[in-house]
Motif scaffolding. Structure first.
Motif, PDB file in Angstrom:
ATOM      1  N   UNK A  26     -21.285  23.280   8.082  1.00  0.00           N
ATOM      2  CA  UNK A  26     -19.773  23.297   7.877  1.00  0.00           C
ATOM      3  C   UNK A  26     -19.085  21.810   7.143  1.00  0.00           C
ATOM      4  N   UNK A  27     -19.477  20.996   8.290  1.00  0.00           N
ATOM      5  CA  UNK A  27     -18.659  19.512   7.261  1.00  0.00           C
ATOM      6  C   UNK A  27     -18.580  19.343   5.721  1.00  0.00           C
ATOM      7  N   UNK A  28     -20.413  19.378   5.804  1.00  0.00           N
ATOM      8  CA  UNK A  28     -20.165  19.424   3.608  1.00  0.00           C
ATOM      9  C   UNK A  28     -19.185  20.284   3.169  1.00  0.00           C
ATOM     10  N   UNK A  29     -18.184  21.097   3.264  1.00  0.00           N
ATOM     11  CA  UNK A  29     -17.500  22.018   2.682  1.00  0.00           C
ATOM     12  C   UNK A  29     -16.924  21.096   2.343  1.00  0.00           C
ATOM     13  N   UNK A  30     -16.434  20.339   3.269  1.00  0.00           N
ATOM     14  CA  UNK A  30     -15.048  19.694   2.587  1.00  0.00           C
ATOM     15  C   UNK A  30     -15.200  18.166   1.815  1.00  0.00           C
ATOM     16  N   UNK A  33     -20.212  18.447  -0.603  1.00  0.00           N
ATOM     17  CA  UNK A  33     -21.956  17.875  -0.497  1.00  0.00           C
ATOM     18  C   UNK A  33     -22.838  19.056   0.346  1.00  0.00           C
ATOM     19  N   UNK A  34     -22.232  20.224  -0.699  1.00  0.00           N
ATOM     20  CA  UNK A  34     -23.100  21.573   0.532  1.00  0.00           C
ATOM     21  C   UNK A  34     -24.980  22.090  -0.061  1.00  0.00           C
ATOM     22  N   UNK A  35     -25.236  21.057  -0.901  1.00  0.00           N
ATOM     23  CA  UNK A  35     -26.523  20.845  -1.406  1.00  0.00           C
ATOM     24  C   UNK A  35     -27.091  20.067  -0.210  1.00  0.00           C
ATOM     25  N   UNK A  38     -27.105  20.950   3.237  1.00  0.00           N
ATOM     26  CA  UNK A  38     -28.304  22.015   3.832  1.00  0.00           C
ATOM     27  C   UNK A  38     -29.329  21.440   3.694  1.00  0.00           C
ATOM     28  N   UNK A  39     -29.920  20.708   2.931  1.00  0.00           N
ATOM     29  CA  UNK A  39     -30.944  19.559   2.928  1.00  0.00           C
ATOM     30  C   UNK A  39     -31.229  19.025   4.145  1.00  0.00           C
ATOM     31  N   UNK A  40     -29.943  18.413   4.495  1.00  0.00           N
ATOM     32  CA  UNK A  40     -30.849  17.245   5.434  1.00  0.00           C
ATOM     33  C   UNK A  40     -30.889  18.625   6.935  1.00  0.00           C
ATOM     34  N   UNK A  41     -30.238  19.324   7.120  1.00  0.00           N
ATOM     35  CA  UNK A  41     -29.895  19.834   8.231  1.00  0.00           C
ATOM     36  C   UNK A  41     -31.497  20.933   7.190  1.00  0.00           C
ATOM     37  N   UNK A  42     -32.047  21.197   7.000  1.00  0.00           N
ATOM     38  CA  UNK A  42     -33.605  21.588   6.473  1.00  0.00           C
ATOM     39  C   UNK A  42     -35.021  21.165   7.218  1.00  0.00           C
ATOM     40  N   UNK A  43     -34.089  19.926   6.794  1.00  0.00           N
ATOM     41  CA  UNK A  43     -35.193  18.732   7.042  1.00  0.00           C
ATOM     42  C   UNK A  43     -35.595  18.429   9.272  1.00  0.00           C
ATOM     43  N   UNK A  44     -33.710  18.103   8.731  1.00  0.00           N
ATOM     44  CA  UNK A  44     -33.588  18.459  10.735  1.00  0.00           C
ATOM     45  C   UNK A  44     -34.145  19.687  11.319  1.00  0.00           C
ATOM     46  N   UNK A  45     -34.288  20.688  10.857  1.00  0.00           N
ATOM     47  CA  UNK A  45     -34.877  21.766  11.548  1.00  0.00           C
ATOM     48  C   UNK A  45     -36.332  22.157  11.015  1.00  0.00           C
ATOM     49  N   UNK A  46     -37.201  21.821  10.662  1.00  0.00           N
ATOM     50  CA  UNK A  46     -38.315  21.103  10.065  1.00  0.00           C
ATOM     51  C   UNK A  46     -39.222  20.345  10.894  1.00  0.00           C
ATOM     52  N   UNK A  47     -38.277  19.378  11.375  1.00  0.00           N
ATOM     53  CA  UNK A  47     -38.849  17.997  12.717  1.00  0.00           C
ATOM     54  C   UNK A  47     -38.965  18.219  13.574  1.00  0.00           C
TER      55      UNK A  47
END
Length: 172
Positions: A26-30, A33-35, A38-47
């Protein structure tokens, strides 16, 4: 236009383990930095998934003698009440970390519901019940302080919770 740059953030109301972290998208939209978000979230979910699997597999690798640690989130509020936090998000984090929460039925009179009435918030102990709070703390191997003060030490946390020197509480 100030209003166009003001948002309401409610990430702390999320009840799932990764939902709060997902706000990064959500913050990335402002910041366009959407991509990256999303990449940071994917890494967090994987860890998170890997850590959860590893923590919960500990009992398998350590044989039948393994006893998962008993853990709790605790806090002292601005009025001096001491609390064992059992909101769903906290309980799920403990489970995913491989910890367990002991039977608290003996302290049912201290149980409080969230103001919404939708779920249990925890167990609250006022200033007159400090000894009873210490009894409860003695049940836990790990205590996670949620008071958020600056530069805490184990000694300053014990002082805040009124734990006298020499009291047998495993986490202290």
């Amino acid at each position: 236009d100030f209003g166009a740059k003001t948002i309401c953030v409610a990430e702390t109301y999320e009840t799932e383990q990764l939902s709060q972290a997902e706000w990064i998208k959500f913050y990335g939209l402002f910041f366009e930095k959407e991509t990256e978000a999303a990449t940071a979230m994917c890494g967090t979910a994987s860890r998170f998934a890997c850590s959860s699997i590893a923590a919960n597999a500990a009992s398998l690798s350590q044989g039948t003698t393994y006893q998962p640690p008993k853990a709790a989130f605790v806090s002292k509020d601005y009025t001096g009440n001491l609390k064992i936090n059992t909101v769903p998000k906290a309980m799920a984090l403990l489970r995913h970390a491989g910890a367990v929460f002991p039977d608290m039925s003996a302290y049912a009179s201290r149980r409080v519901m969230h103001f919404s009435g939708d779920y249990e918030e925890g167990y609250r102990f006022d200033a007159s019940a400090v000894d009873e709070f210490h009894e409860v703390l003695a049940m836990f191997d790990v205590v996670i302080d949620e008071s958020y003060p600056y530069m805490q030490t184990q000694e300053s946390i014990a002082t805040a919770y009124g734990i006298p020197e020499g009291v047998a509480i495993p986490a202290f």
